[in-house]
Write a protein that holds these residues in place. Structure first.
Motif, PDB file in Angstrom:
ATOM      1  N   ASP A  63       0.844  -1.182   0.000  1.00  9.23           N
ATOM      2  CA  ASP A  63       0.000   0.000   0.000  1.00  9.23           C
ATOM      3  C   ASP A  63       0.881   1.234   0.000  1.00  9.23           C
ATOM      4  O   ASP A  63       1.388   1.662   1.028  1.00  9.23           O
ATOM      5  N   SER A  64       1.101   1.824  -1.194  1.00 14.19           N
ATOM      6  CA  SER A  64       1.992   2.966  -1.309  1.00 14.19           C
ATOM      7  C   SER A  64       1.351   4.249  -0.803  1.00 14.19           C
ATOM      8  O   SER A  64       1.990   5.289  -0.789  1.00 14.19           O
ATOM      9  N   ALA A  65       0.081   4.198  -0.415  1.00 11.25           N
ATOM     10  CA  ALA A  65      -0.602   5.411   0.037  1.00 11.25           C
ATOM     11  C   ALA A  65      -0.292   5.727   1.493  1.00 11.25           C
ATOM     12  O   ALA A  65      -0.438   6.865   1.936  1.00 11.25           O
ATOM     13  N   GLY A  66       0.121   4.738   2.278  1.00 10.94           N
ATOM     14  CA  GLY A  66       0.385   4.958   3.698  1.00 10.94           C
ATOM     15  C   GLY A  66       1.751   5.574   3.931  1.00 10.94           C
ATOM     16  O   GLY A  66       2.546   5.745   3.012  1.00 10.94           O
ATOM     17  N   PRO A  67       2.044   5.913   5.187  1.00 13.01           N
ATOM     18  CA  PRO A  67       3.356   6.494   5.516  1.00 13.01           C
ATOM     19  C   PRO A  67       4.470   5.482   5.299  1.00 13.01           C
ATOM     20  O   PRO A  67       4.295   4.283   5.503  1.00 13.01           O
ATOM     21  N   VAL A  68       5.621   5.967   4.865  1.00 11.45           N
ATOM     22  CA  VAL A  68       6.776   5.099   4.642  1.00 11.45           C
ATOM     23  C   VAL A  68       7.473   4.865   5.980  1.00 11.45           C
ATOM     24  O   VAL A  68       7.978   5.795   6.599  1.00 11.45           O
ATOM     25  N   VAL A  69       7.476   3.605   6.410  1.00 14.57           N
ATOM     26  CA  VAL A  69       8.108   3.243   7.679  1.00 14.57           C
ATOM     27  C   VAL A  69       9.257   2.279   7.386  1.00 14.57           C
ATOM     28  O   VAL A  69       9.036   1.081   7.193  1.00 14.57           O
ATOM     29  N   PRO A  70      10.493   2.780   7.343  1.00 12.62           N
ATOM     30  CA  PRO A  70      11.628   1.894   7.075  1.00 12.62           C
ATOM     31  C   PRO A  70      11.832   0.914   8.225  1.00 12.62           C
ATOM     32  O   PRO A  70      11.528   1.231   9.378  1.00 12.62           O
ATOM     33  N   PRO A  71      12.341  -0.268   7.932  1.00 10.29           N
ATOM     34  CA  PRO A  71      12.658  -1.195   9.025  1.00 10.29           C
ATOM     35  C   PRO A  71      13.863  -0.694   9.813  1.00 10.29           C
ATOM     36  O   PRO A  71      14.602   0.179   9.349  1.00 10.29           O
ATOM     37  N   SER A  72      14.056  -1.243  10.957  1.00 12.43           N
ATOM     38  CA  SER A  72      15.156  -0.838  11.821  1.00 12.43           C
ATOM     39  C   SER A  72      16.496  -0.949  11.097  1.00 12.43           C
ATOM     40  O   SER A  72      16.790  -1.963  10.467  1.00 12.43           O
ATOM     41  N   GLY A  73      17.287   0.121  11.167  1.00  9.20           N
ATOM     42  CA  GLY A  73      18.632   0.088  10.596  1.00  9.20           C
ATOM     43  C   GLY A  73      18.700   0.162   9.087  1.00  9.20           C
ATOM     44  O   GLY A  73      19.759  -0.131   8.514  1.00  9.20           O
ATOM     45  N   ALA A  74      17.618   0.547   8.420  1.00  5.04           N
ATOM     46  CA  ALA A  74      17.632   0.648   6.962  1.00  5.04           C
ATOM     47  C   ALA A  74      18.727   1.616   6.516  1.00  5.04           C
ATOM     48  O   ALA A  74      18.974   2.634   7.171  1.00  5.04           O
ATOM     49  N   VAL A  75      19.404   1.291   5.410  1.00  3.01           N
ATOM     50  CA  VAL A  75      20.526   2.094   4.945  1.00  3.01           C
ATOM     51  C   VAL A  75      20.336   2.457   3.478  1.00  3.01           C
ATOM     52  O   VAL A  75      19.347   2.095   2.848  1.00  3.01           O
ATOM     53  N   GLY A  76      21.328   3.152   2.928  1.00  7.37           N
ATOM     54  CA  GLY A  76      21.309   3.480   1.516  1.00  7.37           C
ATOM     55  C   GLY A  76      20.523   4.732   1.217  1.00  7.37           C
ATOM     56  O   GLY A  76      19.913   5.344   2.104  1.00  7.37           O
ATOM     57  N   GLU A  77      20.539   5.100  -0.056  1.00  5.61           N
ATOM     58  CA  GLU A  77      19.800   6.280  -0.478  1.00  5.61           C
ATOM     59  C   GLU A  77      18.313   6.094  -0.194  1.00  5.61           C
ATOM     60  O   GLU A  77      17.718   5.099  -0.570  1.00  5.61           O
ATOM     61  N   ASP A  78      17.741   7.036   0.501  1.00  9.00           N
ATOM     62  CA  ASP A  78      16.324   6.986   0.880  1.00  9.00           C
ATOM     63  C   ASP A  78      16.021   5.831   1.830  1.00  9.00           C
ATOM     64  O   ASP A  78      14.859   5.488   2.034  1.00  9.00           O
ATOM     65  N   GLY A  79      17.047   5.204   2.404  1.00  9.77           N
ATOM     66  CA  GLY A  79      16.817   4.134   3.384  1.00  9.77           C
ATOM     67  C   GLY A  79      16.058   2.957   2.826  1.00  9.77           C
ATOM     68  O   GLY A  79      15.198   2.386   3.507  1.00  9.77           O
ATOM     69  N   THR A  80      16.373   2.535   1.601  1.00 11.26           N
ATOM     70  CA  THR A  80      15.627   1.443   0.965  1.00 11.26           C
ATOM     71  C   THR A  80      16.365   0.111   0.987  1.00 11.26           C
ATOM     72  O   THR A  80      15.969  -0.831   0.294  1.00 11.26           O
ATOM     73  N   ALA A  81      17.438   0.010   1.760  1.00 16.17           N
ATOM     74  CA  ALA A  81      18.202  -1.243   1.810  1.00 16.17           C
ATOM     75  C   ALA A  81      18.304  -1.771   3.234  1.00 16.17           C
ATOM     76  O   ALA A  81      18.347  -1.007   4.198  1.00 16.17           O
ATOM     77  N   ILE A  82      18.336  -3.097   3.339  1.00 15.87           N
ATOM     78  CA  ILE A  82      18.589  -3.771   4.614  1.00 15.87           C
ATOM     79  C   ILE A  82      19.997  -4.346   4.532  1.00 15.87           C
ATOM     80  O   ILE A  82      20.295  -5.133   3.636  1.00 15.87           O
ATOM     81  N   GLN A  83      20.838  -3.945   5.453  1.00 13.67           N
ATOM     82  CA  GLN A  83      22.245  -4.348   5.391  1.00 13.67           C
ATOM     83  C   GLN A  83      22.548  -5.517   6.325  1.00 13.67           C
ATOM     84  O   GLN A  83      22.123  -5.543   7.476  1.00 13.67           O
ATOM     85  N   VAL A  84      23.290  -6.474   5.788  1.00 14.28           N
ATOM     86  CA  VAL A  84      23.759  -7.626   6.564  1.00 14.28           C
ATOM     87  C   VAL A  84      25.287  -7.592   6.534  1.00 14.28           C
ATOM     88  O   VAL A  84      25.880  -7.466   5.456  1.00 14.28           O
TER      89      VAL A  84
END
Length: 258
Positions: A63-84
Motif C-alpha cells: 500500500d503505497s498510500a500509507g506512511p513510509v516506515v523503514p525497518p530498523s537500521g535501513a541504509v542506503g539512499e532513501d533508506g531502501t536497503a537492509i544491510q547484513v
C-alpha cells in the motif's frame, strides 16, 4: 563382402549418426532449459514493463498510500536497503531481489553459504533491496507481503535467518502462497524467537508496505533489467558467466587487502 552386407553396415552407420545427432540436439535443449530457468525473472521483465508503467503507484500487495516506515537500521539512499554484515567490511554487495523470483532463489542457494561466511568474517556487507517484480507481472501480493514480513524480521534483528527461510520455502512462481499472512508467520516459526506479538502485528498490519513500494520504485528508477541484480562495488556480476562463489570469495578477499 556381399553387397547386401555392405548396405546393412552403411544403414547401421547412418542410424548411429542420426541417433548421435538426436542426442546432441537433446543436450543443447537441456542446457537451454537450464539457462532459461536461471534467468526467468530477467526475461520476464520485458513482458511486464508495460504493466509496471500502467500501474505506476500501484504495487502488488504493498500500500503505497500509507506512511513510509523503514525497518530498523535501513541504509542506503532513501533508506531502501537492509544491510547484513559489518559496516567496516572492505567489500560491498548490493542485491535487488524478489521473494517470488525463481532466479533469485537459485542465486541465494548457490551463493548464500559463501555470502554468510564472508559477512560473518567481517569481509563483506550486503545491501538487500526488496522488489515486487513478480506481483506486478503476474498479479498477486506475495512479493510485497513477503518483503514486508522480511522487513518485520529486520525489526527483530533476524532478517538474515528469515530471508533464508523464505527462499528455502519459495512456492512455484505462479503460486501466490506468500500473499497469506498466516503462511509468512508459520515460516517465521522456523527462526528461533521471531514469532512475537510485535512481529505478528507488523506482518498483519503491513507496517512496511509503503517502504517496500518505495524500494521497488528505486529499482525501476535504477534502470535495472531484472532480478536478481547483483552488484559488487557497483559492478553487475550476475551477468558474468564465469562468476562462481569461489570467484566472488577471491574478489572479496582482494578488496579487503586494500
Amino acid at each position: 563382402m556381399s553387397e547386401k552386407n555392405r548396405e546393412g553396415k552403411r544403414t547401421a552407420r547412418e542410424r548411429l549418426a542420426v541417433e548421435r545427432e538426436k542426442q546432441k540436439t537433446a543436450e543443447k535443449r537441456r542446457r537451454g532449459l537450464i539457462v532459461g530457468a536461471s534467468v526467468v525473472c530477467v526475461l520476464g521483465l520485458a513482458t511486464v514493463i508495460g504493466v509496471v508503467a500502467a500501474n505506476s503507484g500501484k504495487d502488488g500487495g504493498s500500500d503505497s498510500a500509507g506512511p513510509v516506515v523503514p525497518p530498523s537500521g535501513a541504509v542506503g539512499e532513501d533508506g531502501t536497503a537492509i544491510q547484513v554484515g559489518k559496516e567496516s567490511a572492505g567489500a560491498t554487495l548490493t542485491v535487488w531481489e524478489d521473494f517470488r523470483c525463481p532466479a533469485c532463489k537459485a542465486f541465494e542457494q548457490a551463493y548464500g553459504p559463501t555470502i554468510e561466511e564472508l559477512t560473518g568474517s567481517g569481509q563483506l556487507k550486503v545491501d538487500y533491496h526488496l522488489v515486487t517484480l513478480i506481483d506486478n507481472g503476474m498479479g498477486g501480493a506475495g512479493s510485497g507481503n513477503a518483503a514486508n514480513a522480511a522487513a518485520c524480521a529486520q525489526d527483530a534483528g533476524k532478517f538474515a535467518a528469515y530471508h533464508k527461510v523464505l527462499f528455502d520455502n519459495q512456492p512455484m512462481e505462479s503460486d501466490d502462497a506468500f500473499a497469506a499472512d498466516d503462511r509468512l508467520i508459520d515460516l517465521a516459526g522456523k527462526v528461533d524467537g521471531l514469532v512475537t506479538p510485535a512481529f505478528r502485528s507488523c506482518v498483519e498490519d503491513g507496517k512496511h508496505d509503503s517502504w517496500v513500494a518505495k524500494s521497488h520504485e528505486a529499482f525501476q528508477k535504477g534502470g535495472f533489467t531484472g532480478t536478481p541484480t547483483v552488484l559488487f562495488d557497483g559492478e553487475n556480476i550476475y551477468k558474468d558467466r564465469s562468476m562462481t562463489p569461489e570467484k566472488l570469495k577471491r574478489m572479496v578477499q582482494e578488496a579487503n587487502k586494500g
